[in-house]
Motif scaffolding. Sequence first.
Motif, short mmCIF file in Angstrom:
data_model
loop_
_atom_site.label_atom_id
_atom_site.label_comp_id
_atom_site.label_asym_id
_atom_site.label_seq_id
_atom_site.Cartn_x
_atom_site.Cartn_y
_atom_site.Cartn_z
N LEU A 115 0.58 3.19 0.90
CA LEU A 115 0.71 1.92 0.19
C LEU A 115 0.63 2.20 -1.31
O LEU A 115 -0.33 2.81 -1.78
CB LEU A 115 -0.43 0.97 0.59
N ASP A 116 1.65 1.79 -2.05
CA ASP A 116 1.67 1.90 -3.51
C ASP A 116 1.73 0.49 -4.09
O ASP A 116 2.64 -0.28 -3.76
CB ASP A 116 2.87 2.71 -3.99
N VAL A 117 0.77 0.18 -4.93
CA VAL A 117 0.70 -1.16 -5.51
C VAL A 117 0.55 -1.07 -7.02
O VAL A 117 -0.37 -0.41 -7.52
CB VAL A 117 -0.49 -1.96 -4.96
N ASP B 19 -5.21 3.48 -13.76
CA ASP B 19 -4.95 2.28 -14.56
C ASP B 19 -3.64 1.65 -14.10
O ASP B 19 -2.59 2.33 -14.04
CB ASP B 19 -4.85 2.63 -16.04
N ASN B 20 -3.70 0.39 -13.72
CA ASN B 20 -2.51 -0.39 -13.35
C ASN B 20 -1.84 0.04 -12.04
O ASN B 20 -0.73 -0.42 -11.75
CB ASN B 20 -1.45 -0.35 -14.48
N HIS B 21 -2.50 0.91 -11.27
CA HIS B 21 -1.84 1.33 -10.03
C HIS B 21 -2.86 1.79 -8.98
O HIS B 21 -3.89 2.38 -9.29
CB HIS B 21 -0.87 2.48 -10.30
N LEU B 22 -2.51 1.52 -7.72
CA LEU B 22 -3.33 1.96 -6.58
C LEU B 22 -2.43 2.59 -5.53
O LEU B 22 -1.37 2.07 -5.19
CB LEU B 22 -4.05 0.76 -5.95
N THR B 23 -2.88 3.73 -4.99
CA THR B 23 -2.22 4.38 -3.87
C THR B 23 -3.24 4.54 -2.75
O THR B 23 -4.34 5.03 -2.96
CB THR B 23 -1.67 5.75 -4.25
N VAL B 24 -2.87 4.09 -1.55
CA VAL B 24 -3.74 4.23 -0.38
C VAL B 24 -2.95 4.92 0.74
O VAL B 24 -1.81 4.54 1.02
CB VAL B 24 -4.24 2.86 0.13
N THR B 25 -3.56 5.91 1.36
CA THR B 25 -2.94 6.55 2.51
C THR B 25 -3.74 6.25 3.77
O THR B 25 -4.96 6.09 3.72
CB THR B 25 -2.84 8.08 2.34
N MET B 26 -3.04 6.17 4.87
CA MET B 26 -3.65 5.99 6.19
C MET B 26 -3.14 7.10 7.08
O MET B 26 -1.94 7.18 7.36
CB MET B 26 -3.29 4.61 6.76
N ASP B 27 -4.03 7.98 7.52
CA ASP B 27 -3.62 9.11 8.34
C ASP B 27 -4.77 9.59 9.21
O ASP B 27 -5.74 8.87 9.41
CB ASP B 27 -3.06 10.25 7.47
N ILE C 196 -5.64 -5.11 1.50
CA ILE C 196 -5.93 -4.28 0.33
C ILE C 196 -5.10 -4.73 -0.87
O ILE C 196 -5.61 -4.86 -1.98
CB ILE C 196 -5.67 -2.79 0.65
N ARG C 197 -3.84 -4.96 -0.64
CA ARG C 197 -2.95 -5.42 -1.71
C ARG C 197 -3.44 -6.75 -2.29
O ARG C 197 -3.51 -6.92 -3.50
CB ARG C 197 -1.51 -5.58 -1.17
N GLY C 198 -3.79 -7.66 -1.40
CA GLY C 198 -4.28 -8.95 -1.86
C GLY C 198 -5.57 -8.86 -2.65
O GLY C 198 -5.76 -9.58 -3.63
N ALA C 199 -6.44 -7.91 -2.25
CA ALA C 199 -7.73 -7.77 -2.93
C ALA C 199 -7.56 -7.29 -4.37
O ALA C 199 -8.18 -7.81 -5.30
CB ALA C 199 -8.62 -6.80 -2.15
#
Length: 216
Positions: free
Chosen positions: A66-68, A143-151, A210-213
């Motif tokens: 997930l990249d936001v 700053d200004n970005h979030l990356t989440v991995t699920m594995d 996660i994106r909404g949070a």
Amino acid sequence: MKLIFTLISCLLPLSAMSQSVWEKPVSEEEMKKQEAGRDEQEELGEDAKYMAGAVPEVDGKVQWTLDVDVPGKTADQIYDTVLKCFTDLTKTENQLEGSQVTLVNKKDRIVVAAIREWLVFTDKFFMLDRTKFHYTLIAYCKDNHLTVTMDRISYRYEEDRTRDGGYVYKAEEWISDENALNRKKTKLLPGSAKFRRKTIDRKDYLFDVIRGAVLR
């Protein structure tokens, strides 16, 4: 003046017709492609979202990312939000012992959570079908970005129903395109189908939360 109004009233239908009738011609080849696409979509039906490509692999391992973009928020703000989000997740319904935030790196703004939960297939009167579902979430905050991995996804199924302690499946050998779809990639294989569907649905839900949070 009456003549002008008469001419305008006569021309209006022609103008409207010209706007609605004119369109780009479609070649026979394009028409065949469109028809084939519609036929394939109808054949796949409700399972369309679970077909080829729905379970990506990175270096041979099943992994979703997930990249936001989070405009106007610092890495620290995003880190604090994700830490709370992961912590709250481990306290929700269907969580199992050992589900917890396992590692944090405040300096590099990284949060790791090992999730242990029930993934429910069917929950009806006198019928409960579910599996223990293990996976890892890793958040990288900038700053200004979030990356989440699920594995690191695995399942422990029917542990209490079989003499040998049930079945243990890794995502790579159970829900991957190679192992969960038929040769034509048009159907889900029996057995693993419910695992693939529910895992994708769960991933979609988690990423939405996660994106909404972080965007709130």
